[in-house]
Each structure stands twice: as structure tokens, then as C-alpha cells.
Design a protein around this motif. Structure first.
Motif, PDB file in Angstrom:
ATOM      1  N   VAL A 189       0.834  -1.210   0.000  1.00 28.89           N
ATOM      2  CA  VAL A 189       0.000   0.000   0.000  1.00 28.89           C
ATOM      3  C   VAL A 189       0.867   1.258   0.000  1.00 28.89           C
ATOM      4  O   VAL A 189       0.564   2.225  -0.710  1.00 28.89           O
ATOM      5  CB  VAL A 189      -0.948   0.005   1.221  1.00 28.89           C
ATOM      6  N   CYS A 243      -7.016  -3.422   2.244  1.00 31.65           N
ATOM      7  CA  CYS A 243      -8.081  -2.431   2.431  1.00 31.65           C
ATOM      8  C   CYS A 243      -7.970  -1.747   3.786  1.00 31.65           C
ATOM      9  O   CYS A 243      -8.184  -0.533   3.896  1.00 31.65           O
ATOM     10  CB  CYS A 243      -9.447  -3.109   2.301  1.00 31.65           C
ATOM     11  N   ARG A 246      -5.133   0.727   3.636  1.00 33.49           N
ATOM     12  CA  ARG A 246      -5.568   1.887   2.838  1.00 33.49           C
ATOM     13  C   ARG A 246      -6.485   2.794   3.647  1.00 33.49           C
ATOM     14  O   ARG A 246      -6.365   4.016   3.634  1.00 33.49           O
ATOM     15  CB  ARG A 246      -6.300   1.387   1.593  1.00 33.49           C
ATOM     16  N   ASN A 247      -7.454   2.176   4.375  1.00 31.37           N
ATOM     17  CA  ASN A 247      -8.401   2.966   5.167  1.00 31.37           C
ATOM     18  C   ASN A 247      -7.697   3.740   6.275  1.00 31.37           C
ATOM     19  O   ASN A 247      -8.075   4.872   6.591  1.00 31.37           O
ATOM     20  CB  ASN A 247      -9.466   2.050   5.783  1.00 31.37           C
ATOM     21  N   ARG A 250      -6.035   6.698   4.855  1.00 33.86           N
ATOM     22  CA  ARG A 250      -7.065   7.699   4.513  1.00 33.86           C
ATOM     23  C   ARG A 250      -7.569   8.424   5.761  1.00 33.86           C
ATOM     24  O   ARG A 250      -7.815   9.625   5.738  1.00 33.86           O
ATOM     25  CB  ARG A 250      -8.219   6.993   3.814  1.00 33.86           C
TER      26      ARG A 250
END
Length: 375
Positions: A189, A243, A246-247, A250
Motif C-alpha cells: 500500500v 483495504c 488503505r483505510n 485515509r
């Protein structure tokens, strides 16, 4: 189906080929819908948490899949009931938005439906239940913001990201290698700046764009395993870890796992119920009870006494004013999830509550079901 009026102006519905259709109305329709949603949630309930059970699914052509991933189980199940299909869509929405928490969101929706059924039997109107659930979900989401912690990390300090990915991988078949797989996911990532897919032209050809990347190269993860089934499950596990990483990049806010966030929200929602004078306060209390179903399922799947364990942890949270106390699924010896390094992303947990509430509200507002006869 057509709408007509009698000589007094009262409306009635004319069904085409009426003898070939069955119809459920009012409370019967709502109870049938709730029963279908609960049936799907019961299937996934035993797969929740690090000690959750796996499901074996066989496709029509004989391929066998063994997994405890909620989205995969529901995708491969042959669900005929329309409410069951809504639960499948719920899990899919969580998967597309967050990539993790697909089992928990369905378990939460099932618990909300179960509590709603009790309220319907007491004569509370479904709209009032839906409004109470909406109020309670806002209270819970705001409370999560207050108990969340900021997780600081950087290119030279990726351990927080690795720990969060390890929490996700703890419930997978491949949890024996969770540390190395979490590190692989985090490195992948961080290597790609921004990856997005675009379609163009009349043929809608698709192309992948990689942007904001110092070294513009794609990241490929090679997976090897003893058989195809294990490779497929590893791919799903890696996807979930990617995921989560990534979250967290973010939005670096986290809440603690092990059901601690749900227990803390349950206490906050229960306390807020008394401030609402209307019938909605019953629905708000029911929402608090539904939140308790997640830690209860975690305790039950871990071989613990669910009611005793939940009561003890909830009392500890209130006594110590510590929202990090959860279910000790792995028998580490402490209920403090900070010490166990069990984290979940804030946006993932909030999305679970919001999606589950929206689907349950939709189901409660259905009061007429017309289906073709089986014969």
C-alpha cells in the motif's frame, strides 16, 4: 397489479392472475421479512471473530470453498428470498466501501431485526422503531468519534499499520502467518501512491492509472500454497489487509476491537435513551441491546460463557471508565485491547453501524409482500 375504487371511493388492489400469487400483509409480512434476515445473520454469526468457524461451500460444478469471510459466504450461497438478498447486498456494500467487517455488519443487522421483532409484538409501529434506530445510530457514531484514538505512523514507523492489519488477519485461516502477511500488505500500500481504474471510449476499455508515486511501478504480490483452495483464501485475506491499511492511511483514527467499541457504544446509547420522552426510547434501548450481540457472539465463538463474560466486561468498562475493555478471545489474560494490540479502523466500524441501520429501516418499512405461487 392495478388500483381501483368502489362506489364509496375506497381504494382496492386488483391482482392479475391472483389465484397464482400469495400475499402477506401488515405484521405478518414484517415478521416474515425479519425471519428471513435473521436466518442469514445466524449463518454468519458463528464465523465472527478470531475463533469463528469456517463454512464449506460447494459450487454447482463441484468446486469447494472453505472460508469464514462474510462477503464470500454470502456471494456463493444460493439465496432465493428477497430479504436474504438484501442482506447479501449489505455485506457487499461493506466490502466495497471498507473491504473488512463484512461478517460483523450482517450480525449487527440480524440483531437489530431480532430486537425490532420484540418491539413489533408489543404494538410499537415500525416507523417509530425505524426512527428510534436512526437516532441511536447517530448517538453511537458520535460516541465512536469521542473514544477513537489517532494512530501516528510514517514511512519509518509502519508498526501501527502492521498491528491493525494483523487484527484483520487474526480471524482468517492463514492467521499463522499474519505478521508476515500484514507487513507485505503495508509495504504494498505504501509503495503505490494512488491506483485507480478508468474506462474510456465507446467500448469502455479499462486502464489502470498509478499516480503520485515516486517510483512509478505496480506492486505484485505472489501467493503460493498447497492447493487452489488455500491460495484463494489467502488472496481474500490479503485483500482485506490491503483495504485496512488503505483505510488507515485515509483516516488514521482507530477504535479498539474485541467488541470493546460495541460495548462502549451500548453503554452510551442506553444512557441517552432516557433523554427521549417518546416511544422511540424503546427502540433506542433495543439498539443498545443489539450492540451487545457482537461481543456476545465473540465470547460464544471463543468457548466462553457469553452472558457472564459480557456482563463482567461491561461492568469493568463502567467501573474503570475504560472503553478499551473487550472480550479476551485468545486467552491472553487481559481484557484491555490496548495491551493486546487489537485495533479496528474508525471508518470501518462507523460504516458497519450506518449500513446495518439503513438496511433494517428499509426492511421494517415493507408491509406488503406479493410473490408468485410455487405451484
Amino acid at each position: 397489479m392495478a388500483l381501483a375504487f368502489d362506489e364509496f371511493g375506497r381504494p382496492f388492489i386488483i391482482l392479475r392472475e391472483q389465484e397464482q400469487k400469495t400475499r402477506l400483509r401488515g405484521l405478518d409480512a414484517q415478521k416474515a421479512n425479519i425471519s428471513a434476515g435473521k436466518a442469514v445473520a445466524r449463518i454468519l454469526r458463528t464465523s465472527l471473530g478470531p475463533k469463528g468457524m469456517d463454512k464449506m461451500l460447494q459450487s454447482p460444478d463441484g468446486d469447494v470453498t472453505i472460508t469464514n469471510d462474510g462477503a464470500t459466504i454470502l456471494e456463493q450461497m444460493d439465496v432465493d428470498n428477497q430479504i436474504g438478498k438484501l442482506m447479501v447486498e449489505l455485506s457487499r456494500s461493506q466490502y466495497y466501501e471498507i473491504g473488512d467487517g463484512t461478517t460483523g455488519v450482517v450480525v449487527m443487522a440480524g440483531a437489530l431485526l431480532e430486537q425490532a421483532e420484540k418491539l413489533l409484538e408489543h404494538g410499537i409501529h415500525p416507523i417509530r422503531i425505524a426512527e428510534g434506530y436512526e437516532m441511536a445510530s447517530r448517538i453511537a457514531v458520535e460516541h465512536l468519534e469521542r473514544v477513537a484514538h489517532k494512530f501516528e505512523f510514517g514511512l519509518n514507523d509502519v508498526e501501527p499499520l502492521v498491528q491493525t492489519c494483523m487484527t484483520t488477519l487474526s480471524s482468517k485461516i492463514v492467521n499463522r502467518c499474519k505478521r508476515s502477511m500484514a507487513e507485505i500488505a503495508v509495504k504494498a500500500v505504501l509503495a503505490a501512491g494512488m491506483v485507480r481504474e478508468k474506462s474510456f471510449g465507446t467500448t469502455k476499455d479499462r486502464m489502470i492509472y498509478i499516480e503520485h508515486c515516486a517510483n512509478s511501478r505496480a506492486v505484485t504480490i505472489f501467493i503460493r500454497g498447497g492447493n487452489k483452495m488455500m491460495i484463494e483464501e489467502t488472496k481474500r485475506s490479503i485483500h482485506d489487509a490491503l483495504c485496512v491499511a488503505r483505510n488507515l492511511i485515509r483516516n488514521n483514527s482507530i477504535v479498539y476491537g474485541g467488541g470493546s467499541a460495541e460495548i462502549s457504544c451500548s453503554i452510551a446509547v442506553e444512557a441517552a435513551a432516557d433523554k427521549h420522552p417518546g416511544v422511540e426510547q424503546y427502540a433506542i434501548r433495543a439498539f443498545a441491546d443489539a450492540l451487545d450481540s457482537v461481543p456476545m457472539a465473540l465470547a460464544e465463538n471463543s468457548g466462553l460463557q457469553p452472558i457472564e463474560t459480557l456482563s463482567a466486561v461491561k461492568a469493568q468498562q463502567i467501573k474503570e471508565n475504560n472503553p478499551c475493555c473487550g472480550i479476551d478471545c485468545n486467552d491472553v489474560g487481559t481484557n484491555d485491547m490496548r495491551e493486546q494490540n487489537v485495533f479496528e479502523t474508525l471508518i470501518g466500524k462507523q460504516q458497519q453501524l450506518l449500513l446495518a441501520t439503513q438496511v433494517v429501516k428499509m426492511i421494517l418499512k415493507i408491509d406488503d409482500v406479493i410473490t408468485p405461487s410455487k405451484y
